[in-house]
Write a protein that holds these residues in place. Structure first.
Motif, PDB file in Angstrom:
ATOM      1  N   THR A  30     -28.282 -40.589  28.387  1.00 34.74           N
ATOM      2  CA  THR A  30     -28.859 -39.402  27.598  1.00 34.74           C
ATOM      3  C   THR A  30     -28.794 -39.289  26.360  1.00 34.74           C
ATOM      4  O   THR A  30     -28.294 -38.315  25.651  1.00 34.74           O
ATOM      5  CB  THR A  30     -28.175 -38.105  28.369  1.00 34.74           C
ATOM      6  OG1 THR A  30     -27.031 -37.946  28.207  1.00 34.74           O
ATOM      7  CG2 THR A  30     -28.482 -38.285  29.943  1.00 34.74           C
ATOM      8  N   THR A  31     -28.745 -40.603  25.611  1.00 36.90           N
ATOM      9  CA  THR A  31     -28.692 -40.480  24.075  1.00 36.90           C
ATOM     10  C   THR A  31     -29.931 -40.338  23.304  1.00 36.90           C
ATOM     11  O   THR A  31     -29.939 -39.167  22.522  1.00 36.90           O
ATOM     12  CB  THR A  31     -28.135 -41.889  23.731  1.00 36.90           C
ATOM     13  OG1 THR A  31     -26.880 -42.353  24.377  1.00 36.90           O
ATOM     14  CG2 THR A  31     -27.744 -42.080  22.301  1.00 36.90           C
ATOM     15  N   GLY A  32     -30.972 -40.770  23.799  1.00 34.84           N
ATOM     16  CA  GLY A  32     -32.248 -40.622  23.133  1.00 34.84           C
ATOM     17  C   GLY A  32     -32.384 -41.189  21.839  1.00 34.84           C
ATOM     18  O   GLY A  32     -33.363 -41.146  21.151  1.00 34.84           O
ATOM     19  N   ALA A  33     -31.608 -42.302  21.680  1.00 30.28           N
ATOM     20  CA  ALA A  33     -31.688 -43.235  20.481  1.00 30.28           C
ATOM     21  C   ALA A  33     -32.843 -44.348  20.818  1.00 30.28           C
ATOM     22  O   ALA A  33     -33.055 -44.777  21.738  1.00 30.28           O
ATOM     23  CB  ALA A  33     -30.444 -43.732  19.974  1.00 30.28           C
ATOM     24  N   SER A  34     -33.857 -44.420  19.771  1.00 29.53           N
ATOM     25  CA  SER A  34     -34.909 -45.420  20.394  1.00 29.53           C
ATOM     26  C   SER A  34     -35.266 -46.468  19.008  1.00 29.53           C
ATOM     27  O   SER A  34     -34.839 -46.443  17.971  1.00 29.53           O
ATOM     28  CB  SER A  34     -36.263 -44.614  20.676  1.00 29.53           C
ATOM     29  OG  SER A  34     -37.302 -45.307  20.805  1.00 29.53           O
ATOM     30  N   ILE A  35     -35.636 -47.490  19.659  1.00 30.50           N
ATOM     31  CA  ILE A  35     -36.190 -48.742  18.712  1.00 30.50           C
ATOM     32  C   ILE A  35     -37.667 -48.443  18.709  1.00 30.50           C
ATOM     33  O   ILE A  35     -38.228 -49.298  18.030  1.00 30.50           O
ATOM     34  CB  ILE A  35     -35.666 -50.002  19.296  1.00 30.50           C
ATOM     35  CG1 ILE A  35     -35.985 -50.141  20.948  1.00 30.50           C
ATOM     36  CG2 ILE A  35     -34.196 -50.187  19.089  1.00 30.50           C
ATOM     37  CD1 ILE A  35     -37.550 -50.493  21.236  1.00 30.50           C
ATOM     38  N   LEU A  36     -38.352 -47.592  19.263  1.00 25.37           N
ATOM     39  CA  LEU A  36     -39.988 -47.450  19.050  1.00 25.37           C
ATOM     40  C   LEU A  36     -40.203 -46.882  17.837  1.00 25.37           C
ATOM     41  O   LEU A  36     -39.762 -45.979  17.530  1.00 25.37           O
ATOM     42  CB  LEU A  36     -40.604 -46.776  20.385  1.00 25.37           C
ATOM     43  CG  LEU A  36     -40.049 -47.374  21.762  1.00 25.37           C
ATOM     44  CD1 LEU A  36     -40.432 -46.760  22.802  1.00 25.37           C
ATOM     45  CD2 LEU A  36     -41.117 -48.983  21.722  1.00 25.37           C
ATOM     46  N   THR A  37     -41.167 -47.593  17.015  1.00 27.40           N
ATOM     47  CA  THR A  37     -41.679 -46.926  15.708  1.00 27.40           C
ATOM     48  C   THR A  37     -42.897 -46.013  16.301  1.00 27.40           C
ATOM     49  O   THR A  37     -43.337 -45.342  15.234  1.00 27.40           O
ATOM     50  CB  THR A  37     -42.185 -48.119  14.911  1.00 27.40           C
ATOM     51  OG1 THR A  37     -42.969 -48.964  15.670  1.00 27.40           O
ATOM     52  CG2 THR A  37     -40.859 -49.015  14.550  1.00 27.40           C
ATOM     53  N   ASP A  38     -43.570 -46.196  17.127  1.00 31.44           N
ATOM     54  CA  ASP A  38     -44.884 -45.575  17.533  1.00 31.44           C
ATOM     55  C   ASP A  38     -44.665 -45.263  19.087  1.00 31.44           C
ATOM     56  O   ASP A  38     -45.226 -45.833  19.812  1.00 31.44           O
ATOM     57  CB  ASP A  38     -45.979 -46.340  17.231  1.00 31.44           C
ATOM     58  CG  ASP A  38     -47.408 -45.291  17.473  1.00 31.44           C
ATOM     59  OD1 ASP A  38     -46.998 -44.162  17.859  1.00 31.44           O
ATOM     60  OD2 ASP A  38     -48.560 -45.995  17.276  1.00 31.44           O
ATOM     61  N   VAL A  39     -44.150 -43.918  19.373  1.00 36.65           N
ATOM     62  CA  VAL A  39     -43.751 -43.876  20.901  1.00 36.65           C
ATOM     63  C   VAL A  39     -45.245 -43.305  21.615  1.00 36.65           C
ATOM     64  O   VAL A  39     -45.177 -43.605  22.787  1.00 36.65           O
ATOM     65  CB  VAL A  39     -42.736 -42.783  20.845  1.00 36.65           C
ATOM     66  CG1 VAL A  39     -43.228 -41.437  20.574  1.00 36.65           C
ATOM     67  CG2 VAL A  39     -42.159 -42.296  22.373  1.00 36.65           C
ATOM     68  N   GLU A  40     -46.130 -42.833  20.860  1.00 30.16           N
ATOM     69  CA  GLU A  40     -47.238 -42.448  21.449  1.00 30.16           C
ATOM     70  C   GLU A  40     -48.110 -43.769  22.055  1.00 30.16           C
ATOM     71  O   GLU A  40     -49.106 -43.400  22.585  1.00 30.16           O
ATOM     72  CB  GLU A  40     -48.058 -41.692  20.310  1.00 30.16           C
ATOM     73  CG  GLU A  40     -47.405 -40.267  20.210  1.00 30.16           C
ATOM     74  CD  GLU A  40     -48.142 -39.550  19.118  1.00 30.16           C
ATOM     75  OE1 GLU A  40     -49.624 -39.757  19.050  1.00 30.16           O
ATOM     76  OE2 GLU A  40     -47.706 -38.760  18.638  1.00 30.16           O
ATOM     77  N   LYS A  41     -47.873 -44.991  21.612  1.00 32.24           N
ATOM     78  CA  LYS A  41     -48.549 -46.117  22.160  1.00 32.24           C
ATOM     79  C   LYS A  41     -47.923 -46.285  23.615  1.00 32.24           C
ATOM     80  O   LYS A  41     -48.863 -47.206  24.216  1.00 32.24           O
ATOM     81  CB  LYS A  41     -48.203 -47.557  21.195  1.00 32.24           C
ATOM     82  CG  LYS A  41     -49.134 -47.288  19.897  1.00 32.24           C
ATOM     83  CD  LYS A  41     -49.210 -48.606  19.321  1.00 32.24           C
ATOM     84  CE  LYS A  41     -49.615 -48.612  18.105  1.00 32.24           C
ATOM     85  NZ  LYS A  41     -49.602 -49.882  17.143  1.00 32.24           N
ATOM     86  N   LEU A  42     -46.879 -45.886  24.051  1.00 29.58           N
ATOM     87  CA  LEU A  42     -46.415 -46.147  25.306  1.00 29.58           C
ATOM     88  C   LEU A  42     -47.255 -45.520  26.446  1.00 29.58           C
ATOM     89  O   LEU A  42     -47.924 -44.553  26.118  1.00 29.58           O
ATOM     90  CB  LEU A  42     -44.958 -45.625  25.679  1.00 29.58           C
ATOM     91  CG  LEU A  42     -43.703 -46.362  25.190  1.00 29.58           C
ATOM     92  CD1 LEU A  42     -42.575 -45.819  25.555  1.00 29.58           C
ATOM     93  CD2 LEU A  42     -43.892 -47.812  25.398  1.00 29.58           C
ATOM     94  N   PRO A  43     -47.534 -46.282  27.616  1.00 23.65           N
ATOM     95  CA  PRO A  43     -48.258 -45.615  28.582  1.00 23.65           C
ATOM     96  C   PRO A  43     -47.594 -44.401  29.204  1.00 23.65           C
ATOM     97  O   PRO A  43     -46.294 -44.235  28.892  1.00 23.65           O
ATOM     98  CB  PRO A  43     -48.241 -46.745  29.681  1.00 23.65           C
ATOM     99  CG  PRO A  43     -47.940 -48.036  28.938  1.00 23.65           C
ATOM    100  CD  PRO A  43     -46.934 -47.495  27.718  1.00 23.65           C
ATOM    101  N   HIS A  44     -48.092 -43.659  29.818  1.00 25.14           N
ATOM    102  CA  HIS A  44     -47.681 -42.262  30.377  1.00 25.14           C
ATOM    103  C   HIS A  44     -46.441 -42.574  31.316  1.00 25.14           C
ATOM    104  O   HIS A  44     -45.599 -41.665  31.488  1.00 25.14           O
ATOM    105  CB  HIS A  44     -48.815 -41.288  31.024  1.00 25.14           C
ATOM    106  CG  HIS A  44     -49.619 -40.823  30.069  1.00 25.14           C
ATOM    107  ND1 HIS A  44     -50.790 -41.396  29.453  1.00 25.14           N
ATOM    108  CD2 HIS A  44     -49.763 -39.440  29.340  1.00 25.14           C
ATOM    109  CE1 HIS A  44     -51.437 -40.606  28.504  1.00 25.14           C
ATOM    110  NE2 HIS A  44     -50.887 -39.393  28.536  1.00 25.14           N
ATOM    111  N   GLY A  45     -47.045 -43.538  32.243  1.00 25.31           N
ATOM    112  CA  GLY A  45     -45.908 -43.824  33.205  1.00 25.31           C
ATOM    113  C   GLY A  45     -44.515 -44.284  32.543  1.00 25.31           C
ATOM    114  O   GLY A  45     -43.191 -43.681  32.800  1.00 25.31           O
TER     115      GLY A  45
END
Length: 480
Positions: A108-123
């Motif tokens: 439950t940290t929420g730290a991300s390495i993603l630069t464009d999270v909206e590219k991820l599939p909905h699943g």
């Protein structure tokens, strides 16, 4: 050390994870996305889990050592298997990045390495947020209703996974305690989803945001974070984050119509007082420095971020790097403070800070009056010396791990503020920090080694240090 019991617990956890993965599989099916990454992961988890459970564990009670070791191994194993959908779908390119993202979700940290999270599939977006919900209350707490162990054994698991300096039964049986905790947790989550839907938030967004708020996680599904949502929706998220940072004993006492006892919980009162004071100070600072010209806007924005940071959720609606140093400093202090024990929040916990402060005042009084005998009290009751010793030991080890992590990250960047806040944000399970890892940044700039260090910090912080540290203690694996 009973390897058979530990293997059985890990196997059971893998089968539970396989069941949880059905939700993102269903989501991918609805949106017409690739199903194979989830199917392969589900089958693998189910197969490994079944193999580890071939020989059922004895129903006899096992000790604290087995409980702590099993907890540490379960969280590591679930992180390794939970990252497979990211790798198999090709959404995350490296094993290190996928592991970081998964650990961040489960802890439950929420730290991300993603630069464009909206590219991820909905699943995958749903899986990221759902991992927050799974890790918020704890997967082993959920499993307590299924495992065939004695009550003392169940409490050993609960102590190892539940955040805070101590864990007590709400009712005589640990299994019933687990049911009550998850019942409250689920009911509050559903209520949050329903209110957001009434405020016309899309169903998918309402699910993901509510899972994150409930688990005090903070993975966003939009590049803009929560800034896109309406003020009313943001206010609901603020209230939800703060509510899930409250000790769940408080809600149980309210549920059984013992409001008087609930209001006597000192930790909850101090928690709300700290939140109120922080909101007031930041609001005044933002207005005086001209960051906002409207009192309602300054108040609403400061309340959102204070609630987000003290509960270690990590949602954001603005770039706090643009805030004055005074406001940023308060947020950093709230990172360490954390929420209440027995909640889904991280950090040191308000109860530990109260105990540490009262231990200090007791020692100071003993210097002034050597003959005085003074006990530390909490909620009107004397605190056991063992709890005080454990709290002091925890704080010492906490500071040592923090310092070592900071030194390990030092060669990676020249930005001390980024490194300091990155360690604080991961160790306290918050997510965003300051500088390059701020609310509009991410952790992609760190090397693979630094990401592994921060991943370890997330696991150690979520499990309150000792379950992970015991895995590497010399005497843990000896037979007595």
């Amino acid at each position: 050390m009973s390897i058979r019991i530990i293997a059985y617990i890990i196997g059971s956890a893998l089968k539970v994870e396989a069941a949880f993965l059905l939700l993102p599989l269903l989501c991918a099916l609805i949106y017409g996305e690739a199903l194979l990454p989830y199917i392969i992961t589900i089958l693998l988890c189910a197969l490994l889990g079944s193999l580890l459970c071939l020989r059922p564990a004895d129903k006899a009670e096992f000790q604290t050592r087995e409980g702590f070791v099993a907890t540490g191994l379960v969280w590591i194993v679930l992180s390794l298997t939970g990252m497979l959908p990211f790798l198999l779908s090709g959404s995350v390119g490296s094993v290190c990045d996928a592991f970081f993202e998964t650990v961040s979700g489960l802890t439950t940290t929420g730290a991300s390495i993603l630069t464009d999270v909206e590219k991820l599939p909905h699943g995958l977006l749903l899986w990221r947020s759902f991992m927050h919900w799974i890790g918020g209350m704890g997967i082993l707490v959920f499993m307590l209703t299924l495992l065939p162990f004695a009550g003392g054994s169940q409490m050993n698991l609960m102590k190892a996974e539940s955040p805070g300096p101590s864990i007590s039964k709400l009712v005589p049986r640990a299994r019933d305690t687990a049911k009550i905790l998850y019942g409250i947790y689920a009911a509050m989550t559903v209520l949050t989803i329903m209110i957001l839907l009434l405020l016309r938030m899309p169903l998918f967004d309402a699910l993901c945001i509510s899972f994150g708020a409930a688990g005090t996680g903070g993975f966003s599904i939009l590049n803009s974070g929560c800034a896109t949502y309406t003020v009313a929706q943001q206010n609901v998220i603020t209230i939800a984050m703060i509510a899930f940072g409250v000790n769940f004993n408080f809600y149980y006492l309210l549920f059984i119509h013992k409001a008087g006892l609930a209001l006597k919980i000192e930790e909850v009162r101090w928690y709300l007082l700290i939140i109120g004071a922080a909101i007031l100070m930041i609001t005044i600072n933002l207005l005086s420095r001209g960051v906002y010209s409207s009192i309602p806007e300054a108040l609403q924005t400061s309340a959102f971020h204070v609630g987000s940071i003290i509960t270690t959720t990590g949602y954001a609606t603005t770039d706090v790097n643009l805030w004055p140093n005074f406001s940023q400093g308060i947020l950093v202090l709230l990172m360490f403070c954390g929420a209440c024990a027995g909640s889904t929040g991280g950090g040191l916990k308000v109860s530990r800070l109260i105990l540490l402060f009262r231990s200090y005042t007791r020692e100071l009084a003993s210097f002034l009056h050597p003959g005085i005998v003074r006990q530390v009290h909490m909620d009107g009751k004397p605190v056991e010396p063992a709890v005080l010793r454990s709290t002091s030991a925890y704080f010492f080890i906490y500071m040592v791990i923090f310092a070592v992590s900071l030194m390990l990250l030092a060669p990676d960047t020249t930005d001390w503020i980024t490194d300091y806040s990155a360690v604080a944000a991961t160790f306290n399970n918050i997510g965003p920090g300051l500088g390059m890892v701020g609310t509009v940044g991410n952790y992609s700039g760190y090397s693979a080694f630094s990401k592994l260090v921060l991943s370890a910090d997330m696991l150690i912080g979520r499990l309150e240090i000792f379950p992970i540290m015991l895995l590497f203690a010399r005497g843990t694996w000896r037979k007595f």
